[in-house]
Write an enzyme that holds these catalytic residues in place. Structure first.
Site, PDB file in Angstrom:
ATOM      1  N   LYS A 115     -60.574  34.839 -88.535  1.00  0.00           N
ATOM      2  CA  LYS A 115     -60.057  34.968 -89.907  1.00  0.00           C
ATOM      3  C   LYS A 115     -61.188  34.999 -90.929  1.00  0.00           C
ATOM      4  O   LYS A 115     -61.076  35.654 -91.961  1.00  0.00           O
ATOM      5  CB  LYS A 115     -59.065  33.839 -90.213  1.00  0.00           C
ATOM      6  CG  LYS A 115     -57.750  34.031 -89.468  1.00  0.00           C
ATOM      7  CD  LYS A 115     -56.578  33.371 -90.160  1.00  0.00           C
ATOM      8  CE  LYS A 115     -55.299  33.805 -89.475  1.00  0.00           C
ATOM      9  NZ  LYS A 115     -54.136  33.047 -89.911  1.00  0.00           N
ATOM     10  N   LYS A 197     -53.417  40.849 -79.217  1.00  0.00           N
ATOM     11  CA  LYS A 197     -52.091  40.256 -79.438  1.00  0.00           C
ATOM     12  C   LYS A 197     -51.367  41.038 -80.536  1.00  0.00           C
ATOM     13  O   LYS A 197     -52.009  41.584 -81.445  1.00  0.00           O
ATOM     14  CB  LYS A 197     -52.204  38.764 -79.782  1.00  0.00           C
ATOM     15  CG  LYS A 197     -52.409  38.445 -81.241  1.00  0.00           C
ATOM     16  CD  LYS A 197     -51.990  37.015 -81.611  1.00  0.00           C
ATOM     17  CE  LYS A 197     -52.068  36.845 -83.124  1.00  0.00           C
ATOM     18  NZ  LYS A 197     -51.533  35.661 -83.699  1.00  0.00           N
ATOM     19  N   LYS A 200     -49.101  39.913 -87.058  1.00  0.00           N
ATOM     20  CA  LYS A 200     -48.392  40.159 -88.320  1.00  0.00           C
ATOM     21  C   LYS A 200     -49.200  41.063 -89.231  1.00  0.00           C
ATOM     22  O   LYS A 200     -48.651  41.758 -90.071  1.00  0.00           O
ATOM     23  CB  LYS A 200     -48.264  38.831 -89.073  1.00  0.00           C
ATOM     24  CG  LYS A 200     -47.205  37.904 -88.606  1.00  0.00           C
ATOM     25  CD  LYS A 200     -47.479  36.593 -89.348  1.00  0.00           C
ATOM     26  CE  LYS A 200     -46.427  35.566 -89.132  1.00  0.00           C
ATOM     27  NZ  LYS A 200     -46.900  34.254 -89.593  1.00  0.00           N
TER      28      LYS A 200
END
Ligand code: AQP
Length: 333
Positions: A115, A197, A200
């Site tokens: 992140k 993965k 979102k």
């Protein structure tokens, strides 16, 4: 909620649009587990602000997520369904646990590194502290089990380390929790890049199937899903990651085993296979979407659920926090 049942804690952040990975990894399992455990299901809005959010959207997504939990089958009568910021003990315990966590440990966390790279303009302390807040979330309820997707493995591990460290420094205070991963679906992958993965916030939204996608969009996304040139519907994640990912999704949504799923498509082509996966997903999502919309129209009901949920959660959380404050020497009146 009964105090003698084992405790289960899980949460999802009200950020972006949820994907079928969020549904399969944790939420779907909450529904089957809620009868056997004392469950605490939170909307993790304090985690959400570690990445900059639009305030109006965050508020709206919080309510949408509550409605979604219920639409997916979470029963607010059986569990504590609440918003993280409504239970101030989360922030308070996080502060104490910060003093039992080392900066080096947090710098090594994969999600932080990932992140930090994606939000290089805002590498804030909260982003780094995310795992400690998550440890506080879990440990506050003396949690036995944490149903999560595989991407959260490292965070549950650090919560266990922090619990043990605190217990060793004083006397046993926290239950040391275990992560619970599902055999199928612990990591749902991107339809276009099956090594990653399903996320979102993927750059290409066609690789993620969102829970609010309409039928045509779902079918189109599955139609374009990456497979291979082998033309055999077989579960082999190493050599056939795309097909295996689709089989996992089909297996979860059709409630069939992987072997049964493979048998359904023996001798059939990928076109037919991808259409069937899309249809089973779209069929399942439609009633959830209708129920969510119905619930969102009744804000008073949702507020009532959240108030009751926060009270249940605060009762249990308060007990743990006051134990912790006593152990560390905070003067209490
Ligand atoms: N693809 C996935 N497969 C299985 N489980 C998944 N989870 C997330 N993606 C998958 C699980 O969903 C839970 C809640 O996730 P979150 O809201 O805390 O975070 P996130 O979905 O990982 O999303 P972020 O961090 O906002 O952004 P992205 O998606 O861009 O990384 C967790 O139990 C997680 O394991």
């Amino acid at each position: 909620m009964e105090e003698n049942k084992a405790v289960l804690y899980s949460a999802v952040q009200p950020t972006n649009k949820l994907t079928i990975g969020n549904y399969i990894g944790p939420i779907k399992n909450w529904v089957s587990l809620q009868n056997g455990y004392d469950c605490f299901f939170a909307v993790a809005n304090m985690h959400a602000i570690t990445v900059r959010q639009n305030p109006a959207e965050l508020r709206q997504r919080t309510l949408e997520l509550v409605a979604l939990y219920i639409a997916c089958g979470v029963d607010p009568e059986k569990c504590a369904l609440y918003v993280q910021s409504h239970v101030h003990e989360h922030a308070e315990l996080c502060w104490v646990l910060n003093t039992f966590t080392y900066v080096g440990e947090m710098e090594r966390m994969t999600q932080f590194k990932d992140k930090a790279a994606r939000h290089a303009d805002n590498i804030n302390m909260g982003l780094m502290d995310y795992p400690v807040l998550m440890a506080a979330d879990i440990l506050l309820y003396q949690t036995d089990l944490v149903p999560v997707g595989l991407d959260q493995r490292q965070h549950v591990e650090i919560a266990r380390d922090i619990a043990q460290r605190f217990n060793n420094a004083y006397t046993p205070t926290f239950k040391v929790p275990e992560a619970l991963y599902m055999k199928v679906g612990a990591k749902i992958c991107d339809l276009l890049e099956p090594a990653k993965k399903m996320s979102k916030s993927a750059e290409n939204p066609n690789g993620s199937v969102f829970l609010n996608d309409d039928r045509d969009t779902v079918l189109r996304k599955f139609k374009r899903a990456v497979t291979d040139s082998d033309a055999q519907v077989k579960f082999d994640p190493e050599n056939k990651p795309g097909v295996s990912n689709l089989l996992s999704i089909y297996s979860v949504f059709s409630e069939k085993s992987i072997a049964e799923a493979e048998a359904d498509f023996a001798g059939k082509g990928y076109g037919e296979f991808k259409l069937a996966v899309g249809e089973v997903v779209a069929d399942k999502l439609a009633p959830i979407q209708r129920e969510q919309a119905k619930l969102l129209a009744d804000k008073d009901y949702l507020n009532g659920v959240l108030k009751a949920g926060a009270e249940k959660a605060a009762f249990r959380a308060g007990k743990t926090l006051s134990k912790v404050y006593k152990k560390i020497g905070f003067y209490q009146i």
